[in-house]
Design an enzyme around this catalytic site. Sequence first.
Site, PDB file in Angstrom:
ATOM      1  N   PRO A   2     -41.572 -50.071 -10.940  1.00  0.00           N
ATOM      2  CG  PRO A   2     -42.995 -51.148 -12.438  1.00  0.00           C
ATOM      3  CD  PRO A   2     -41.567 -50.748 -12.224  1.00  0.00           C
ATOM      4  CD  GLU A   3     -41.090 -48.015  -4.832  1.00  0.00           C
ATOM      5  OE1 GLU A   3     -41.446 -48.138  -3.652  1.00  0.00           O
ATOM      6  OE2 GLU A   3     -40.499 -47.011  -5.255  1.00  0.00           O
TER       7      GLU A   3
END
Length: 319
Positions: A2-3
């Site tokens: 996840p960014e």
Amino acid sequence: MPELPEVETVARGLRQAILGRRILSVTLGKTDFIDDPAALEQHLPGRQIEAVERYGKFMLLRLSALNEETCAATNGDAAPAALLVHLGMTGQIAPRPAGQPLEKHTHVCLLLDDGRELRYTDARRFGRIAYLTKALLAEELTGFGADPLEVNQQEFADRICGRRARIKALLLDQSVLRGVGNIYADESLWRARIHPARLGGQLNKKQAETLRRVLQDILRKAIVLRGSSISDFLDAEGEPGEYQRHHRAYGREGKNCYRCKTPIRRAIVAGRSSYFCPRCQPSPRGFSALPLPGKNGRKTERRDAERAKKVRGRNQKTR
Ligand SMILES: [Zn+2]
């Protein structure tokens, strides 16, 4: 992993769901991804969740001070503190009714004062959870770069231009910008028509500003669509994101560029798979992409080479 948009999505969901709740007790499963498991059990009960913040690619649950009575009982530090949650590759955090059976790979359960449990599940356990006092938190937050959504033109140019590293490496470097990862780096470089292997120092001010603008635009749009669900990212309500439908470069090797129809290519830049259009994002001298996989790979490659030769010829004539 996840960014920024995915973590922001989870943080917003948690803000809606658990703000103001008090933690009553802590139950732990496997703890190899937790900094100091005993500290969680000792210091979390009795504290209220006062804020949920995103910092780069992780979340901070801000916790209230303990009242004297509870503090005496736990024999611990009463000052405000924070819980750091990094989702790693496969981490998910969401409140569930306490009576609901545990999902597989649930490793942290925080019983809340409304009868729910805040549960953290993580199949691969590349995530991280840490209880941080004020001093530990300050230490943790040093060395991070600017938030890409807030960075201004001057600061962005200062951080990128004049650097010897490749632009892709600079975008991924959390001490330059915090929160950008492989997906949004490739997407913004495609939009800005900059090859991932170009050096930061080769970009002029105008190119840097274009990159900053498209990066912010892409991140904002991705947040609205609740991030990209690549492997198994789900938001706090257990819903997948939708931004993956808008990817223009990432994961599209061999598929046609949305602008010029040239097949998207892949190369390893900064140790990561990087996707780009060889026509819209001209490569630095001497840099070559990986051969296209599949039975048409060679043919497409030959066609690309011929096309590139023609373009070069045209450019030489016009110079
Ligand atoms: Zn293109």
